[in-house]
Scaffold this motif. Structure first.
Motif, mmCIF file in Angstrom:
data_model
loop_
_atom_site.group_PDB
_atom_site.id
_atom_site.type_symbol
_atom_site.label_atom_id
_atom_site.label_comp_id
_atom_site.label_asym_id
_atom_site.label_seq_id
_atom_site.Cartn_x
_atom_site.Cartn_y
_atom_site.Cartn_z
ATOM 1 N N ILE A 195 -14.155 6.722 -72.924
ATOM 2 C CA ILE A 195 -13.251 6.651 -71.776
ATOM 3 C C ILE A 195 -14.033 6.391 -70.485
ATOM 4 C CG2 ILE A 195 -13.147 9.133 -71.206
ATOM 5 C CD1 ILE A 195 -10.034 8.747 -71.112
ATOM 6 N N GLY A 196 -15.245 6.963 -70.394
ATOM 7 C CA GLY A 196 -16.101 6.739 -69.232
ATOM 8 C C GLY A 196 -16.614 5.311 -69.181
ATOM 9 N N ILE A 197 -17.019 4.772 -70.321
ATOM 10 C CA ILE A 197 -17.461 3.379 -70.379
ATOM 11 C C ILE A 197 -16.323 2.461 -69.956
ATOM 12 C CG2 ILE A 197 -18.117 1.501 -71.945
ATOM 13 C CD1 ILE A 197 -19.750 3.594 -73.522
ATOM 14 N N SER A 198 -15.121 2.736 -70.430
ATOM 15 C CA SER A 198 -13.957 1.929 -70.061
ATOM 16 C C SER A 198 -13.757 1.914 -68.556
ATOM 17 C CB SER A 198 -12.695 2.474 -70.741
ATOM 18 O OG SER A 198 -12.826 2.449 -72.131
ATOM 19 N N ALA A 199 -13.832 3.078 -67.942
ATOM 20 C CA ALA A 199 -13.649 3.170 -66.485
ATOM 21 C C ALA A 199 -14.730 2.402 -65.745
ATOM 22 C CB ALA A 199 -13.646 4.630 -66.050
ATOM 23 N N ASN A 200 -15.952 2.467 -66.228
ATOM 24 C CA ASN A 200 -17.065 1.805 -65.552
ATOM 25 C C ASN A 200 -16.994 0.284 -65.602
ATOM 26 O OD1 ASN A 200 -18.673 3.746 -64.234
ATOM 27 N ND2 ASN A 200 -19.438 4.472 -66.204
ATOM 28 N N LYS A 201 -16.092 -0.268 -66.369
ATOM 29 C CA LYS A 201 -15.904 -1.726 -66.403
ATOM 30 C C LYS A 201 -15.108 -2.224 -65.198
ATOM 31 C CE LYS A 201 -18.094 -2.277 -70.208
ATOM 32 N NZ LYS A 201 -19.402 -2.932 -70.191
ATOM 33 N N VAL A 202 -14.485 -1.321 -64.463
ATOM 34 C CA VAL A 202 -13.695 -1.694 -63.280
ATOM 35 C C VAL A 202 -14.622 -1.715 -62.070
ATOM 36 C CG1 VAL A 202 -11.761 -1.025 -61.779
ATOM 37 C CG2 VAL A 202 -11.581 -0.753 -64.272
ATOM 38 N N LYS A 203 -14.663 -2.839 -61.384
ATOM 39 C CA LYS A 203 -15.528 -3.002 -60.214
ATOM 40 C C LYS A 203 -15.232 -1.916 -59.178
ATOM 41 C CE LYS A 203 -16.564 -6.371 -56.534
ATOM 42 N NZ LYS A 203 -17.795 -5.806 -56.152
ATOM 43 N N GLY A 204 -16.279 -1.281 -58.703
ATOM 44 C CA GLY A 204 -16.133 -0.239 -57.699
ATOM 45 C C GLY A 204 -16.119 1.166 -58.262
ATOM 46 N N VAL A 205 -16.090 1.284 -59.569
ATOM 47 C CA VAL A 205 -16.091 2.604 -60.204
ATOM 48 C C VAL A 205 -17.523 3.022 -60.497
ATOM 49 C CG1 VAL A 205 -15.522 3.836 -62.338
ATOM 50 C CG2 VAL A 205 -13.785 2.483 -61.187
ATOM 51 N N ARG A 206 -17.786 4.285 -60.220
ATOM 52 C CA ARG A 206 -19.032 4.927 -60.601
ATOM 53 C C ARG A 206 -18.643 6.206 -61.340
ATOM 54 N NH1 ARG A 206 -19.152 3.216 -55.806
ATOM 55 N NH2 ARG A 206 -18.808 5.269 -54.903
ATOM 56 N N CYS A 207 -18.474 6.070 -62.641
ATOM 57 C CA CYS A 207 -18.039 7.184 -63.485
ATOM 58 C C CYS A 207 -19.256 7.829 -64.136
ATOM 59 C CB CYS A 207 -17.077 6.677 -64.561
ATOM 60 S SG CYS A 207 -16.542 7.959 -65.720
ATOM 61 N N VAL A 208 -19.347 9.144 -64.009
ATOM 62 C CA VAL A 208 -20.412 9.899 -64.655
ATOM 63 C C VAL A 208 -19.826 10.638 -65.853
ATOM 64 C CG1 VAL A 208 -20.115 11.932 -63.155
ATOM 65 C CG2 VAL A 208 -22.310 11.530 -64.325
ATOM 66 N N ILE A 209 -20.553 10.618 -66.942
ATOM 67 C CA ILE A 209 -20.163 11.335 -68.148
ATOM 68 C C ILE A 209 -21.065 12.562 -68.229
ATOM 69 C CG2 ILE A 209 -19.924 11.210 -70.655
ATOM 70 C CD1 ILE A 209 -19.906 8.016 -70.082
ATOM 71 N N CYS A 210 -20.471 13.754 -68.130
ATOM 72 C CA CYS A 210 -21.256 14.987 -68.009
ATOM 73 C C CYS A 210 -20.883 16.014 -69.062
ATOM 74 C CB CYS A 210 -21.012 15.635 -66.646
ATOM 75 S SG CYS A 210 -21.873 14.824 -65.310
ATOM 76 N N SER A 211 -21.895 16.792 -69.453
ATOM 77 C CA SER A 211 -21.623 17.936 -70.315
ATOM 78 C C SER A 211 -22.209 19.219 -69.714
ATOM 79 C CB SER A 211 -22.181 17.703 -71.720
ATOM 80 O OG SER A 211 -23.565 17.408 -71.667
ATOM 81 N N GLU A 212 -22.638 19.127 -68.442
ATOM 82 C CA GLU A 212 -23.126 20.309 -67.736
ATOM 83 C C GLU A 212 -22.962 20.096 -66.230
ATOM 84 O OE1 GLU A 212 -26.031 19.540 -65.937
ATOM 85 O OE2 GLU A 212 -26.172 17.632 -66.966
ATOM 86 N N PRO A 213 -22.895 21.175 -65.454
ATOM 87 C CA PRO A 213 -22.577 21.093 -64.029
ATOM 88 C C PRO A 213 -23.641 20.432 -63.142
ATOM 89 C CG PRO A 213 -22.101 23.294 -64.858
ATOM 90 C CD PRO A 213 -22.840 22.567 -65.933
ATOM 91 N N TYR A 214 -24.920 20.585 -63.470
ATOM 92 C CA TYR A 214 -25.978 20.075 -62.603
ATOM 93 C C TYR A 214 -25.890 18.555 -62.427
ATOM 94 C CZ TYR A 214 -30.632 19.240 -60.662
ATOM 95 O OH TYR A 214 -31.667 18.849 -59.862
ATOM 96 N N SER A 215 -25.711 17.840 -63.514
ATOM 97 C CA SER A 215 -25.594 16.376 -63.423
ATOM 98 C C SER A 215 -24.328 15.975 -62.680
ATOM 99 C CB SER A 215 -25.604 15.744 -64.815
ATOM 100 O OG SER A 215 -26.843 15.948 -65.438
ATOM 101 N N ALA A 216 -23.263 16.731 -62.857
ATOM 102 C CA ALA A 216 -22.016 16.439 -62.136
ATOM 103 C C ALA A 216 -22.249 16.556 -60.630
ATOM 104 C CB ALA A 216 -20.918 17.397 -62.581
ATOM 105 N N LYS A 217 -22.931 17.613 -60.215
ATOM 106 C CA LYS A 217 -23.226 17.843 -58.796
ATOM 107 C C LYS A 217 -24.100 16.717 -58.244
ATOM 108 C CE LYS A 217 -25.449 21.391 -55.877
ATOM 109 N NZ LYS A 217 -26.557 20.654 -55.266
ATOM 110 N N LEU A 218 -25.192 16.428 -58.925
ATOM 111 C CA LEU A 218 -26.113 15.394 -58.427
ATOM 112 C C LEU A 218 -25.492 14.001 -58.469
ATOM 113 C CD1 LEU A 218 -29.676 16.430 -59.604
ATOM 114 C CD2 LEU A 218 -28.574 16.762 -57.402
ATOM 115 N N SER A 219 -24.582 13.775 -59.400
ATOM 116 C CA SER A 219 -23.931 12.459 -59.452
ATOM 117 C C SER A 219 -23.100 12.207 -58.193
ATOM 118 C CB SER A 219 -23.053 12.331 -60.701
ATOM 119 O OG SER A 219 -21.803 12.983 -60.541
ATOM 120 N N ARG A 220 -22.524 13.252 -57.649
ATOM 121 C CA ARG A 220 -21.785 13.130 -56.386
ATOM 122 C C ARG A 220 -22.754 12.993 -55.209
ATOM 123 N NH1 ARG A 220 -18.229 11.444 -54.660
ATOM 124 N NH2 ARG A 220 -17.760 12.967 -53.063
ATOM 125 N N GLU A 221 -23.758 13.855 -55.176
ATOM 126 C CA GLU A 221 -24.682 13.874 -54.047
ATOM 127 C C GLU A 221 -25.523 12.600 -53.939
ATOM 128 O OE1 GLU A 221 -25.276 18.722 -53.840
ATOM 129 O OE2 GLU A 221 -26.926 17.478 -54.593
#
Length: 149
Positions: free
Chosen positions: A72-98
């Protein structure tokens, strides 16, 4: 804030739990772009729908959930302007935003427990893009998108 949420048939219960959590914890509106049925559902459909809603500013951010979060994340990333992160823990989610100013979060209902999923959502929703030195890299990513239209 308005959050678009999408899922496949595997993640119906997670979508409901995360949607309820976001409404209760943050008071945000949640817009459903996924399925509410356990009948087989192709995740690219909701991945694309949420991605298009984000880039068109119909919603502010998106959250996607399937079995692993990957398809589902790969699908979203095919749309121009999307930066979708696929996470299984909070640290990467936080840094992906920052650092990457991600606008969509994806995770797997078969990978993380619901309480961990809430922690990932919290980390992602509360983090803010830092800009500065990170903007150069985002500009480079946009150039890659533009070169491959």
């Amino acid at each position: 804030m308005k959050i678009g949420i999408g899922n496949d048939h595997v993640a119906v219960a997670y979508k409901k739990a995360i949607s309820d959590y976001i409404r209760e914890a943050y008071g945000y509106e949640v817009v459903n772009f996924g399925t509410d049925s356990s009948e087989r559902f192709d995740y690219p459909l909701s991945g694309k729908a949420v991605a298009q809603a984000v880039v068109s500013s119909q919603v502010d951010k998106g959250i996607l959930i399937c079995g692993t979060g990957v398809g589902i994340g790969i699908s979203a990333n095919k749309v121009k302007g999307v930066r979708c992160v696929i996470c299984s823990e909070p640290y990467s989610a936080k840094l992906s935003r920052e650092h990457n100013n991600t606008n969509i979060l994806a995770f797997g209902a078969r990978v993380v427990g619901i309480e961990l999923a809430k922690m990932i959502v919290d980390s992602w929703l509360t983090a803010e893009y830092e800009g500065g030195r990170h903007q150069k890299r985002l500009d480079m990513i946009e150039e890659i998108e533009d070169d491959n239209l």
